[in-house]
Design a protein around this motif. Structure first.
Motif, PDB file in Angstrom:
ATOM      1  N   SER A  42      24.346 -10.872  52.995  1.00 19.91           N
ATOM      2  CA  SER A  42      24.017 -11.659  54.190  1.00 19.91           C
ATOM      3  C   SER A  42      25.085 -12.711  54.464  1.00 19.91           C
ATOM      4  O   SER A  42      25.472 -12.919  55.619  1.00 19.91           O
ATOM      5  CB  SER A  42      22.658 -12.341  54.036  1.00 19.91           C
ATOM      6  OG  SER A  42      21.631 -11.379  54.044  1.00 19.91           O
ATOM      7  N   GLN A  90      18.216 -10.948  59.156  1.00 18.21           N
ATOM      8  CA  GLN A  90      17.416 -10.327  58.099  1.00 18.21           C
ATOM      9  C   GLN A  90      15.918 -10.444  58.372  1.00 18.21           C
ATOM     10  O   GLN A  90      15.169  -9.521  58.145  1.00 18.21           O
ATOM     11  CB  GLN A  90      17.772 -10.949  56.739  1.00 18.21           C
ATOM     12  CG  GLN A  90      17.069 -10.282  55.577  1.00 18.21           C
ATOM     13  CD  GLN A  90      17.822 -10.468  54.258  1.00 18.21           C
ATOM     14  OE1 GLN A  90      18.839 -11.137  54.185  1.00 18.21           O
ATOM     15  NE2 GLN A  90      17.314  -9.856  53.206  1.00 18.21           N
ATOM     16  N   ASP A 173      21.275  -6.917  59.687  1.00 19.66           N
ATOM     17  CA  ASP A 173      20.990  -7.288  58.298  1.00 19.66           C
ATOM     18  C   ASP A 173      19.591  -6.801  57.913  1.00 19.66           C
ATOM     19  O   ASP A 173      18.600  -7.347  58.385  1.00 19.66           O
ATOM     20  CB  ASP A 173      21.102  -8.811  58.149  1.00 19.66           C
ATOM     21  CG  ASP A 173      21.168  -9.253  56.696  1.00 19.66           C
ATOM     22  OD1 ASP A 173      20.945  -8.414  55.802  1.00 19.66           O
ATOM     23  OD2 ASP A 173      21.442 -10.450  56.451  1.00 19.66           O
TER      24      ASP A 173
END
Ligand SMILES: Nc1ncnc2c1ncn2[C@@H]1O[C@H](COP(=O)(O)OP(=O)(O)OP(=O)(O)O)[C@@H](O)[C@H]1O
Ligand SMILES: [Mg+2]
Length: 315
Positions: A42, A90, A173
């Protein structure tokens, strides 16, 4: 035209979180960045948009279609983000505002990046983006609040938002991690299609080798802050060079067809960045460890079109 990361290092004070990151992606290409939790995926993705948390220091080179990203500031940086490179984060819920309808949020992003049309044209454009992200009943769904939508639909809204400014590259992500297998498959199909249709380079971040196998054309494997292997998907799966890559493939139940509990998982955990062992960071977990691996960091070497950071690669 390509996105290139080389010698990337990201640190928090004395602690290196990313030590030596490498990644590249051409326009229209599908690349996967894979590794276990805590390997630095990330942070590597965020660094391409210069979106790292304030406490972190970054060094190295990031180039996107000839632009040196780390030198961008102010208005130039604002326009670079989302217009050249967009990101699907994410956690899709954290990137959506719970107090605004999803349509308003995408409209806001468009206005922020210079959309000049009338109110009706703006609405049309939002609906068009929702349709592009294959959101069913797009005209109706633009009025929904994030909490009304399933995880899969929220992820599609995040993708619609990322597409708003027609970026040249998309960094996604873990876009399918929280989703069930059929929804996951459809989102990957959507990203594949968009990447092709819009000639958009797509970097997919994941910890799942089955997702890599399904999505990518080229693969970068990351471990404890290092890119430890890269190559085409075919080569990586036919013959992984790094014992870590080999372990990731062997412990993926979907790939091997073996029930999870019978798989040879890689023993141990990714080390904390503040507590990386000497030598090769993978050596305490490596089934092929030799004396030199405990003492020295292996350099990244090129083998044809591949790279590997291991003293004893499999070839
Ligand atoms: N702002 C920060 N300050 C200090 N350490 C951080 C910060 N952000 C991340 N880290 C640490 O850096 C390392 C890499 O984090 P990163 O989020 O990039 O991992 P990741 O590969 O994306 O993992 P995951 O699969 O869990 O998402 C981790 O050890 C994490 O705890
Ligand atoms: Mg992550």
């Amino acid at each position: 035209m390509s996105l290139n990361i080389s010698s990337l290092s990201i640190s928090a004070g004395e602690v290196k979180l990313v030590v030596d990151g490498e990644l590249s992606c051409e326009r229209g290409e599908r690349v996967a960045l894979v590794g276990e939790s805590g390997s630095g995926k990330s942070l590597t993705g965020l660094s391409v948009l210069k979106l790292l948390p304030e406490n972190l220091n970054i060094e190295g080179k990031i180039e996107v279609d000839g632009t040196e990203v780390l030198k961008l500031e102010g208005e130039e940086l604002r326009r670079f983000r989302w217009e050249k490179v967009a990101m699907v984060f994410q956690d899709p819920s954290s990137s959506l505002n719970p107090l605004m309808t999803v349509g308003e949020q995408v409209a806001e992003a468009l206005i922020y990046h210079g959309f000049k049309g009338s109110k009706e044209e703006l609405k049309e454009k939002v609906v068009e983006l929702f349709k592009m992200a294959q959101i069913p009943e797009a005209e109706k769904r633009i009025n929904a609040y994030p909490h009304h939508l399933s995880g899969g639909l929220k992820q599609r809204v995040a993708i619609a938002m990322a597409l708003a400014c027609s970026p040249n590259y998309l960094i996604a992500d873990e876009p399918t991690t929280a989703l069930d297998v059929t929804v996951q498959k459809r989102i990957l199909e959507l990203l594949k299609e968009l990447s092709k249709k819009r000639k958009m380079g797509t970097v997919l971040i994941t910890h799942d080798m089955a997702v890599v196998e399904e999505f990518a054309e080229r693969v970068f494997v990351m471990y404890s802050g290092f890119t430890v292997e890269s190559g085409s998907k075919e080569e990586i799966f036919r013959k992984p060079l790094h014992p870590y890559t080999e372990g990731l493939i062997a412990s993926s139940p979907k790939l091997t067809g073996i029930a999870k509990r019978r798989l040879p998982a890689i023993p141990g955990n990714v080390p904390e960045p503040s507590n990386r062992p000497e030598g090769c960071p993978f050596h305490p977990r490596c089934p092929k460890v030799k004396e030199v691996c405990r003492r020295e960091l292996p350099p990244a070497v090129k083998i044809e079109n591949r790279t590997v950071r291991c003293f004893f690669p499999n070839y």
